[in-house]
Design a protein around this motif. Structure first.
Motif, PDB file in Angstrom:
ATOM      1  N   PRO A 280       0.685  -1.091  -0.082  1.00  0.00           N
ATOM      2  CA  PRO A 280       0.147   0.114  -0.140  1.00  0.00           C
ATOM      3  C   PRO A 280       0.927   1.112   0.063  1.00  0.00           C
ATOM      4  N   LEU A 281       2.113   1.277   0.383  1.00  0.00           N
ATOM      5  CA  LEU A 281       2.974   2.426   0.665  1.00  0.00           C
ATOM      6  C   LEU A 281       3.317   2.745  -0.970  1.00  0.00           C
ATOM      7  N   LEU A 282       3.724   1.434  -1.679  1.00  0.00           N
ATOM      8  CA  LEU A 282       3.998   1.760  -3.054  1.00  0.00           C
ATOM      9  C   LEU A 282       2.958   2.336  -3.861  1.00  0.00           C
ATOM     10  N   ASP A 283       1.568   1.942  -3.462  1.00  0.00           N
ATOM     11  CA  ASP A 283       0.217   2.518  -4.305  1.00  0.00           C
ATOM     12  C   ASP A 283       0.481   3.979  -4.202  1.00  0.00           C
ATOM     13  N   LYS A 284       0.642   4.307  -2.808  1.00  0.00           N
ATOM     14  CA  LYS A 284       0.430   5.774  -2.415  1.00  0.00           C
ATOM     15  C   LYS A 284       1.446   6.645  -3.121  1.00  0.00           C
ATOM     16  N   LEU A 285       2.688   6.187  -3.333  1.00  0.00           N
ATOM     17  CA  LEU A 285       4.023   6.808  -4.096  1.00  0.00           C
ATOM     18  C   LEU A 285       3.686   6.924  -5.312  1.00  0.00           C
ATOM     19  N   ALA A 286       3.144   5.843  -5.818  1.00  0.00           N
ATOM     20  CA  ALA A 286       2.847   5.909  -7.302  1.00  0.00           C
ATOM     21  C   ALA A 286       1.695   6.999  -7.640  1.00  0.00           C
ATOM     22  N   GLY A 287       0.796   6.842  -6.904  1.00  0.00           N
ATOM     23  CA  GLY A 287      -0.429   7.755  -6.801  1.00  0.00           C
ATOM     24  C   GLY A 287      -0.102   9.156  -7.130  1.00  0.00           C
ATOM     25  N   ALA A 288       0.694   9.653  -5.947  1.00  0.00           N
ATOM     26  CA  ALA A 288       1.573  10.710  -5.681  1.00  0.00           C
ATOM     27  C   ALA A 288       2.176  11.183  -7.008  1.00  0.00           C
ATOM     28  N   PHE A 289       3.174  10.333  -7.451  1.00  0.00           N
ATOM     29  CA  PHE A 289       4.180  10.738  -8.631  1.00  0.00           C
ATOM     30  C   PHE A 289       3.291  10.657  -9.780  1.00  0.00           C
ATOM     31  N   ALA A 290       2.029  10.029  -9.839  1.00  0.00           N
ATOM     32  CA  ALA A 290       1.363  10.044 -11.315  1.00  0.00           C
ATOM     33  C   ALA A 290       0.513  11.389 -11.203  1.00  0.00           C
ATOM     34  N   ASN A 291      -0.032  11.765 -10.281  1.00  0.00           N
ATOM     35  CA  ASN A 291      -0.916  13.263 -10.294  1.00  0.00           C
ATOM     36  C   ASN A 291       0.147  14.190 -10.694  1.00  0.00           C
ATOM     37  N   GLY A 292       1.354  14.467 -10.333  1.00  0.00           N
ATOM     38  CA  GLY A 292       2.490  15.279 -10.538  1.00  0.00           C
ATOM     39  C   GLY A 292       2.571  15.180 -12.408  1.00  0.00           C
ATOM     40  N   VAL A 293       2.820  13.986 -12.737  1.00  0.00           N
ATOM     41  CA  VAL A 293       3.145  13.762 -14.317  1.00  0.00           C
ATOM     42  C   VAL A 293       1.910  14.014 -14.797  1.00  0.00           C
ATOM     43  N   VAL A 294       0.643  13.814 -14.311  1.00  0.00           N
ATOM     44  CA  VAL A 294      -0.494  14.056 -14.990  1.00  0.00           C
ATOM     45  C   VAL A 294      -0.682  15.685 -15.439  1.00  0.00           C
ATOM     46  N   GLY A 295      -0.275  16.280 -14.184  1.00  0.00           N
ATOM     47  CA  GLY A 295      -0.757  17.698 -14.118  1.00  0.00           C
ATOM     48  C   GLY A 295       0.343  18.158 -15.261  1.00  0.00           C
ATOM     49  N   PHE A 296       1.499  17.959 -15.172  1.00  0.00           N
ATOM     50  CA  PHE A 296       2.667  18.421 -16.055  1.00  0.00           C
ATOM     51  C   PHE A 296       2.318  18.211 -17.517  1.00  0.00           C
ATOM     52  N   ALA A 297       1.905  16.843 -17.838  1.00  0.00           N
ATOM     53  CA  ALA A 297       1.551  16.425 -19.174  1.00  0.00           C
ATOM     54  C   ALA A 297       0.476  17.309 -19.619  1.00  0.00           C
ATOM     55  N   ALA A 298      -0.604  17.736 -18.789  1.00  0.00           N
ATOM     56  CA  ALA A 298      -1.610  18.440 -19.426  1.00  0.00           C
ATOM     57  C   ALA A 298      -1.406  19.763 -19.744  1.00  0.00           C
ATOM     58  N   VAL A 299      -0.538  20.319 -18.902  1.00  0.00           N
ATOM     59  CA  VAL A 299       0.257  22.040 -19.128  1.00  0.00           C
ATOM     60  C   VAL A 299       1.015  21.640 -20.349  1.00  0.00           C
ATOM     61  N   VAL A 300       1.988  20.866 -20.356  1.00  0.00           N
ATOM     62  CA  VAL A 300       2.694  21.062 -21.780  1.00  0.00           C
ATOM     63  C   VAL A 300       2.012  20.495 -23.007  1.00  0.00           C
ATOM     64  N   ALA A 301       0.884  19.932 -22.834  1.00  0.00           N
ATOM     65  CA  ALA A 301       0.293  19.441 -24.000  1.00  0.00           C
ATOM     66  C   ALA A 301      -0.802  20.624 -24.516  1.00  0.00           C
ATOM     67  N   GLY A 302      -1.054  21.476 -23.548  1.00  0.00           N
ATOM     68  CA  GLY A 302      -2.073  22.806 -23.837  1.00  0.00           C
ATOM     69  C   GLY A 302      -3.627  22.139 -23.446  1.00  0.00           C
ATOM     70  N   MET A 303      -3.660  21.037 -22.465  1.00  0.00           N
ATOM     71  CA  MET A 303      -4.873  20.471 -22.441  1.00  0.00           C
ATOM     72  C   MET A 303      -5.368  20.986 -20.849  1.00  0.00           C
ATOM     73  N   THR A 304      -5.484  22.418 -20.721  1.00  0.00           N
ATOM     74  CA  THR A 304      -5.972  23.005 -19.362  1.00  0.00           C
ATOM     75  C   THR A 304      -6.947  24.142 -20.182  1.00  0.00           C
ATOM     76  N   GLY A 305      -7.539  24.508 -18.652  1.00  0.00           N
ATOM     77  CA  GLY A 305      -8.512  25.544 -19.047  1.00  0.00           C
ATOM     78  C   GLY A 305      -9.518  25.518 -19.824  1.00  0.00           C
ATOM     79  N   SER A 306      -9.673  26.376 -20.768  1.00  0.00           N
ATOM     80  CA  SER A 306     -11.044  26.502 -21.704  1.00  0.00           C
ATOM     81  C   SER A 306     -10.558  25.857 -23.161  1.00  0.00           C
ATOM     82  N   ALA A 307      -9.377  25.138 -23.308  1.00  0.00           N
ATOM     83  CA  ALA A 307      -8.910  24.866 -24.558  1.00  0.00           C
ATOM     84  C   ALA A 307      -9.921  23.606 -25.132  1.00  0.00           C
ATOM     85  N   LYS A 308      -9.885  23.516 -26.620  1.00  0.00           N
ATOM     86  CA  LYS A 308     -10.728  22.704 -27.246  1.00  0.00           C
ATOM     87  C   LYS A 308      -9.834  21.717 -28.087  1.00  0.00           C
TER      88      LYS A 308
END
Length: 262
Positions: A178-206
């Motif tokens: 379960p510790l590994l799951d929590k760590l993976a989830g935390a890292f994944a949230n950071g990666v997903v947020g970064f990916a959305a920003v660099v790909a331009g998939m934020t805010g009112s983007a279409k």
């Protein structure tokens, strides 16, 4: 539903008590790290699993972005929930049958191959909803099965650690997953947020606002990176995790013999 499940588990299962389980002692905080660090099979499985879990969570978390910004079909995303719920139940149900005919190592390796094939199909699916859902099925279906393989291997490493260190540390060992799951989830949230920003998939983007470069960067995070992590995870598991079902049975037999002599 979760509460009812917990009640059923508590009421319907009984803890097994035998001479192997009695070989325990309390450990302090510093000793916890020593116990984990000296259990090489637990450590290699942990390294393999966190890469696998990170790959899965990142791709799974980016699915909604794929439906919304790549396919322009976020209203169809509910189908992913339906498909994965059914697949999860089927996967767990067939796992006991699979273990009767296949070794865990074979199951883990085969599951990874199916997941990677799902990634490849995803990359060529484009906006074709039936093909995308087929890719989702190939990607998700093996995950619960591979998760159970990891869970059982970590559980077996309790006896391995006891055999190697001379004392049983069940709670410490089983807390790792379960510790590994929590760590993976935390890292994944950071990666997903970064990916959305660099790909331009934020805010009112279409979907029409996403550039070719942004789409390519998105694919790096959703497909290419996770595929590399899964390959590394499988290689580590295949080469370093030697705690097979047969080896575990031998360790338990040796432990029983050793403790009865005391």
């Amino acid at each position: 539903i979760a509460y009812l499940g917990a009640l059923l588990t508590a009421a319907g299962t009984k803890e097994e008590d035998n001479i192997v389980r009695q070989n325990t002692e309390k450990v302090g905080l510093l000793e916890v790290f020593k116990v984990v660090g000296k259990n090489d099979q637990l450590m290699w499985q942990a390294i393999s699993y966190i890469m696998f879990a990170l790959a899965y969570v990142v791709t799974n978390s980016l699915l909604l972005y794929y439906f919304k910004y790549v396919m322009g079909a976020d209203s169809k995303f509910y189908l992913v929930g339906i498909f994965t719920a059914i697949e999860g139940m089927v996967a767990v149900a067939i796992f006991p049958t699979l273990t009767k005919f296949l070794a865990r190592r074979t199951i883990f390796f085969s599951g990874a191959v199916v997941m990677l094939a799902g990634y490849v199909l995803f990359m060529v699916a484009g906006n074709n909803l039936p093909v995308v859902l087929t890719a989702v099925t190939m990607f998700f279906m093996p995950y619960p099965i591979m998760f159970l393989v990891v869970l059982m291997t970590i559980t077996d490493s309790v006896e391995y650690g006891q055999w190697k260190l001379g004392t049983r540390h069940e709670s410490v060992t089983l807390a790792i997953r379960p510790l590994l799951d929590k760590l993976a989830g935390a890292f994944a949230n950071g990666v997903v947020g970064f990916a959305a920003v660099v790909a331009g998939m934020t805010g009112s983007a279409k979907p029409s606002d996403i550039t070719a470069q942004g789409l390519q960067l998105f694919k790096v995070f959703m497909f290419y990176g996770p595929m590399i992590l899964i390959v590394i995870s499988v290689l580590i598991y295949w080469r370093k995790v030697t705690l097979t079902e047969t080896r575990h049975a031998e360790i338990v037999a040796e432990l029983e013999e050793r403790l009865q002599e005391k």
